[in-house]
Design an enzyme around this catalytic site. Structure first.
Site, PDB file in Angstrom:
ATOM      1  N   HIS B  41       0.823  -1.209   0.000  1.00  0.00           N
ATOM      2  CA  HIS B  41       0.000   0.000   0.000  1.00  0.00           C
ATOM      3  C   HIS B  41       0.859   1.262   0.000  1.00  0.00           C
ATOM      4  CE1 HIS B  41      -3.736   2.206   0.845  1.00  0.00           C
ATOM      5  NE2 HIS B  41      -3.008   2.957   1.643  1.00  0.00           N
ATOM      6  N   HIS B  87     -10.499   2.905  -0.530  1.00  0.00           N
ATOM      7  CA  HIS B  87     -10.617   2.480   0.864  1.00  0.00           C
ATOM      8  C   HIS B  87     -11.447   1.198   0.880  1.00  0.00           C
ATOM      9  CE1 HIS B  87      -9.739   4.668   4.859  1.00  0.00           C
ATOM     10  NE2 HIS B  87      -8.627   4.436   4.187  1.00  0.00           N
ATOM     11  N   ASN B  88     -11.000   0.240   0.073  1.00  0.00           N
ATOM     12  CA  ASN B  88     -11.778  -0.974  -0.158  1.00  0.00           C
ATOM     13  C   ASN B  88     -11.869  -1.881   1.058  1.00  0.00           C
ATOM     14  OD1 ASN B  88     -11.791   0.026  -2.741  1.00  0.00           O
ATOM     15  ND2 ASN B  88     -10.189  -1.346  -3.488  1.00  0.00           N
ATOM     16  N   HIS B  89     -10.730  -2.278   1.569  1.00  0.00           N
ATOM     17  CA  HIS B  89     -10.758  -3.232   2.680  1.00  0.00           C
ATOM     18  C   HIS B  89     -11.350  -2.661   3.959  1.00  0.00           C
ATOM     19  CE1 HIS B  89      -7.818  -6.419   0.884  1.00  0.00           C
ATOM     20  NE2 HIS B  89      -8.960  -6.328   0.254  1.00  0.00           N
ATOM     21  N   ASP B 109      -5.199  14.987   1.200  1.00  0.00           N
ATOM     22  CA  ASP B 109      -4.208  14.999   0.115  1.00  0.00           C
ATOM     23  C   ASP B 109      -4.322  16.263  -0.729  1.00  0.00           C
ATOM     24  OD1 ASP B 109      -2.720  12.693   0.441  1.00  0.00           O
ATOM     25  OD2 ASP B 109      -4.195  11.422  -0.558  1.00  0.00           O
ATOM     26  N   SER B 305      -4.459   7.113  13.139  1.00  0.00           N
ATOM     27  CA  SER B 305      -5.513   8.009  13.619  1.00  0.00           C
ATOM     28  C   SER B 305      -5.707   9.117  12.594  1.00  0.00           C
ATOM     29  CB  SER B 305      -5.110   8.637  14.953  1.00  0.00           C
ATOM     30  OG  SER B 305      -5.194   7.680  15.968  1.00  0.00           O
ATOM     31  N   GLN B 306      -6.958   9.490  12.396  1.00  0.00           N
ATOM     32  CA  GLN B 306      -7.301  10.401  11.307  1.00  0.00           C
ATOM     33  C   GLN B 306      -7.151  11.862  11.698  1.00  0.00           C
ATOM     34  OE1 GLN B 306      -8.760   9.134   8.010  1.00  0.00           O
ATOM     35  NE2 GLN B 306      -7.246   7.787   8.925  1.00  0.00           N
ATOM     36  N   ASN B 525      -3.565   5.735  -7.633  1.00  0.00           N
ATOM     37  CA  ASN B 525      -3.442   4.842  -6.500  1.00  0.00           C
ATOM     38  C   ASN B 525      -3.567   3.416  -7.008  1.00  0.00           C
ATOM     39  OD1 ASN B 525      -5.656   3.506  -4.206  1.00  0.00           O
ATOM     40  ND2 ASN B 525      -3.660   4.176  -3.532  1.00  0.00           N
ATOM     41  N   SER B 527      -4.522  -0.413  -5.709  1.00  0.00           N
ATOM     42  CA  SER B 527      -5.073  -1.226  -4.628  1.00  0.00           C
ATOM     43  C   SER B 527      -5.005  -2.690  -5.037  1.00  0.00           C
ATOM     44  CB  SER B 527      -6.520  -0.823  -4.357  1.00  0.00           C
ATOM     45  OG  SER B 527      -7.133  -1.730  -3.474  1.00  0.00           O
TER      46      SER B 527
END
Lengths: 232, 726
Positions: B41, B87-89, B109, B305-306, B525, B527
């Protein structure tokens, strides 16, 4: 005449309201920080839409404690014009400046779309450019717009002509299908007793230019300008 | 350490190479940092060689791949920054928070570059909607996007949505964000200036999202996936909104040297990437990081953490920086400084806890993976669509098609997104591309995303070319000229040669199509590991495209604008039902060859449509793609609530004419008096076109095949998705 747009942490329609006053109405406008308490020189205060404090508690429940809100209350008590749009309406309800409360939309989903609202009272600072029964096409964008109040309050609002806007269909018929959120009596906007404080869920700033698909929201702004001009 | 590195997702070779770089065994903190930074990733270790095929430079590109987002000049002193991510998984494990934090990440971003985010686009892929779990995922993901994006006040103006059983356990949740800025306001994620302060801004750090990039994003799914829920971060859009305003204020005030968001691999990534780009070292005092709970240095360095940002500022400006942040109610703490040399050094209450070369973290290993053509391809491609038996009632078929989960109205979803805020959206979701005006100018932007996984599964090279061409058509039909591409490449496990072949072929298709249509790929990106129990999703590259509308009054919608206009088809319809929605939905078949595309013809047809719109000859335009011409015509009718009379002569079967997905076609309307000029245009560019009929009335009639009331069809199309999902 000078408009003021309050910025609460989490407001997000502040810039939109500011833009419309400045670039469409060509009137003077300033931002007011939520910690400011001096409203000297303003004629109309806008509490804009958004998610003040994230709306993590009840919508508007924290914003009403902002220092600016006691100043807004004083400003209104002296006859100043205060308009709360969407989250701003929710803040006015939480602050007790307008009666009632908001529940979640009956669909339990956020809804962003154009709706029709009917002008119920054209004798107010907010609607003097409209006429009674006029249908305005204005967008809504909210999760909690399901207006509710006790029977007595509703009776008083209706009796005193304080229901200003009501959700309706294209022809102006007030129907259950045209009610987007479950609001009692299809209520979309109400005033205080003195009619100088106005709360509404639709966003007039989003329908004030042709390029955005409707200028019906401008009727409200033009009414304010007219009212303030006459007062001056 | 042996068990630990495996648990963290590193191979023994990678562990050995870390030991070699350090000249010793890594400690636990260092190992944690490497495991994240060297994950697929973060490091792109399998993809970076392949991605070199993409064209990334053109005169209008200000910044290509490698930074937080690509930046493109749009003239008049303005530039746009944009990027797409997955943000698939996280969304498979926890749909609401997974999708919400996906928005948060991509938005950071964009404003990291100094741009104000003005729109989001959300491409989504889910499994069979008749499965209750799919419906749970759709509702959770959409609510998460709405919950986060609406709160930020960034309109979600476009997106796309496909259902196919291959996405059952592994939905795709991609998101693109675009921001606008003055070209003079661009800032990069670079640390420079020895002695400059490194400031952490925003949320406190907690244990959420530990190992998100390695454990979640860089591994396949199996029965233990639910246990990975603690690796999903929790979003706080309110803090993100404050971060946007505070950071843009800091940048406007010229208070920062560099700015970088914290995403995957948290502080480790932000520090090593900024230091690496600036060719400097960095010292970090881990004990100064504001925490939500008691944590070890190891956890603090890799927590995801966001809503956190890393800023670099000159020492004399630090107080002002902190003052701005505090006024916005944000934490802001100096956690370190830029140092000479090339090492990232960490302290925990004065004791050194890590000391590694910056570049070794920021640039992980590079792998040349084995690629092998998958065996399934010959079989699926040998399917001949002319062997199927068509149901005879075309009226009924067309109604069925417009109520299919892949073609019905997306209103149920986009009404949950605030798509109007910021007062720029002038063509709403539901048309070919969303159109945004740029206030203070006469310009606009058209934005779209496209990527048909079925096509790419059947032919990765061709399918990806089609994704690029379709996106370009969507931009052009809306009145724009395509400017640049961002992408999100969603694939299975790259360690499997068949998957890697799909990936390589797909990137080759993307590169060739982008070159043919003269567009750079400026960000993107990858994935990988989108697999469950060893079963991969369809290879699904999603193309995000931005186009420029020179004069906003030249924007076009798909809607038939008035009665008595000629309906004209630019391009040509062939017998091409392979990979079509008709085969999939009506016949349950995913096979055949996707429609062919000749990029030279495509280019000439695109140019014709662009010129026709610019000269005001074309009054509405619609890209004709999934569902074919029958669906496209009905969509034009429904969007404007105006019918059409279509009379055509063709050698094709009616079902082929209606549902073939031949490429490079536009359905446009023109005034009768202007047909001559269209004819001239078409001849000059040597493109095929035909007059299909005229607009008017309230029914769509096509030969004696179709006769539908537009209003009734609208009801079916408009209500379908809500019914499917309830």
């Amino acid at each position: 005449m000078k408009f003021g747009v309050v910025i609460f942490p989490g407001s997000n329609c502040d810039m939109d309201s500011f833009y419309v006053i400045k670039e469409v109405l060509k009137e003077e406008v300033e931002y007011i920080w939520h910690q400011d308490t001096d409203l000297e020189g303003f004629d109309c205060i806008i509490l804009p839409g958004g998610f003040s404090y994230g709306d993590y508690l009840r919508c508007g429940a924290i914003a009403r404690f902002s220092p600016v809100m006691s100043a807004v209350r004083d400003f209104a008590s002296k006859g100043g014009l205060v308009i709360g749009i969407c989250n701003g309406f929710q803040i006015l309800l939480e602050a007790g400046m307008l009666p009632g409360a908001m529940l979640r939309n009956t669909s339990l989903r956020f809804i962003c779309k154009f709706v029709n609202v009917r002008v119920e009272n054209d004798q107010t600072p907010w609607t003097n450019h409209a006429h009674k029964g006029m249908v305005l096409r204005i967008p809504i964008a909210h999760n909690e717009g399901n207006y509710t109040a006790d029977e007595e309050t509703i009776r008083r609002l209706e009796g005193e002509g304080r229901v200003i806007l009501r959700y309706c269909d294209e022809k102006g018929e007030v129907t259950p299908e045209s009610n987007p959120n479950g609001a009692m009596q299809n209520i979309a906007g109400i005033c205080n007793r003195e009619f100088n404080v106005f709360g509404l869920m639709p966003h007039p700033e989003r329908s004030s230019e042709d390029i955005l698909g409707s200028t019906d929201g401008k009727v409200i702004w033009d009414s304010v300008v007219e009212y303030l001009n006459q007062k001056a | 350490m042996a068990e630990l590195y495996e648990e963290l997702g590193l191979t023994s070779e990678e562990y050995d190479s870390i030991c070699e770089i350090l000249g010793r065994e890594p400690n636990k903190v260092e190992l944690g940092m490497y495991s994240l930074m060297w994950s697929e990733h973060c490091s792109y270790k399998s993809s970076k060689l392949v991605l070199k095929m993409l064209p990334t430079t053109m005169p209008h590109v200000i910044l290509g791949p490698g930074e937080n987002a690509g930046i493109v000049d749009i003239g008049g002193g303005y530039a746009v920054a944009f990027k797409m991510e997955s943000h698939n998984h996280p969304s498979a494990v926890e749909p609401y928070q997974g999708a919400a934090t996906g928005i948060g990440g991509i938005v950071r971003d964009i404003f990291t570059m100094g741009a104000r985010p003005i729109l989001c686009v959300d491409p989504l892929r889910f499994g069979d909607p008749s499965n209750p779990r799919t419906r749970y995922l759709v509702k959770g993901v959409v609510a998460g996007i709405a919950g986060y994006g609406n709160c930020l006040g960034i309109p979600t103006v476009a997106g796309d949505l496909y259902f196919h059983p291959c996405y059952e356990e592994n939905p795709l949740v991609n998101v693109m964000c675009l921001g606008i800025m003055r070209t003079s306001d661009i800032i990069k994620g670079v640390a420079t200036g020895v002695g400059n302060a490194v400031i952490l801004i925003g949320n406190r750090t907690g244990r959420d999202g530990i190992g998100g990039a390695s454990v979640l994003a860089s591994q396949e799914f199996d029965e233990r996936s639910a246990e990975k829920r603690p690796s999903v971060q929790v979003g706080d859009p309110f803090t993100e909104k404050l971060l946007i305003e505070a950071c843009l204020e800091l940048l406007k005030g010229g208070l920062l040297v560099g700015l970088q968001d914290l995403g995957a691999a948290g502080i480790s990534c932000a520090c090593s990437e900024t230091a690496s780009r600036g060719h400097v070292g960095m010292e970090v005092h881990v004990d100064r990081v504001p925490l939500r709970e008691e944590m070890e240095p190891f956890e603090i360095m890799i927590s995801e953490s966001q809503e956190r940002m890393l800023a670099v500022a000159e020492p004399e400006k630090v107080d002002q920086v902190l003052e701005v942040c505090h006024r916005w109610g944000l934490n802001a703490v100096v956690i370190g400084q830029v140092i000479e040399g090339n090492r990232l050094v960490g302290y925990w209450y004065g004791e050194k806890v890590f000391d590694v070369p910056v570049d070794s973290l920021a640039h992980g290993p590079t792998y040349r993976r084995e690629a092998r053509k998958p065996a399934y391809l010959d079989e699926v491609q040998s399917f001949d669509p002319s062997t199927i038996k068509h149901p005879s009632d075309c009226n009924q078929l067309l109604l069925q098609m417009i109520s299919s989960p892949n073609l019905c109205s997306r209103r149920y979803i986009y009404e949950q997104y605030d798509h109007m805020i910021q007062l720029n959206t002038v063509i709403y979701p539901g048309s070919d591309a969303a159109v945004i005006r740029i206030k203070g100018t006469s310009k606009g932007l058209a934005v779209t995303c496209d990527g048909n996984g079925r096509y790419v599964y059947l032919d990765p090279y061709l399918g990806t070319q089609i994704a690029v061409a379709e996106a370009a058509r969507n931009i052009i039909a809306s009145g724009g000229v395509p400017l640049a591409i961002t992408d999100c490449l969603n694939f299975g496990n790259p360690e499997k040669p068949e998957i890697f072949w799909q990936f390589t072929e797909s990137v080759r298709g993307l590169a060739d199509a982008a070159r043919a249509l003269e567009m750079p790929v400026v960000s993107g990106n990858v994935s990988f590991y989108n697999e469950t129990y060893g079963e991969a999703i369809h290879p699904t590259p999603v193309v995000g495209m931005v186009g420029l509308i020179g004069t906003i009054s030249n924007r076009r919608s798909i809607a038939f604008p008035q009665d008595d206009l000629l309906v004209v088809l630019l391009g040509q319809t062939f017998s091409e039902l392979g990979g079509s929605e008709y085969l999939f939905y009506i016949h349950g078949i995913t096979a055949g060859n996707p429609p062919s595309i000749d990029m030279d013809v495509a280019k000439r047809i695109h140019a014709t449509c662009i010129e026709g719109i610019r000269r005001g000859l074309i009054l509405s335009a619609h890209d004709c793609s999934e569902g074919g011409l029958g669906v496209a015509l009905l969509e034009c009718c429904m969007a404007g609530m105006i019918g059409a009379e279509i009379e055509v002569e063709t050698d094709l079967e009616p079902q082929e004419w209606l549902f073939s997905e031949s490429q490079s076609r536009f359905v446009v309307t023109v005034q009768k008096s202007k047909l001559e000029l269209i004819d001239e245009l078409a001849k000059r560019r040597r493109i095929p076109y035909s007059v299909l009929g005229k607009t008017g009335g309230n029914r769509l009639r096509i030969n004696d095949w179709v006769d539908l009331d537009v209003g009734e069809a609208f009801q079916v199309w408009d209500q379908a998705l809500e019914k499917i999902l309830s």
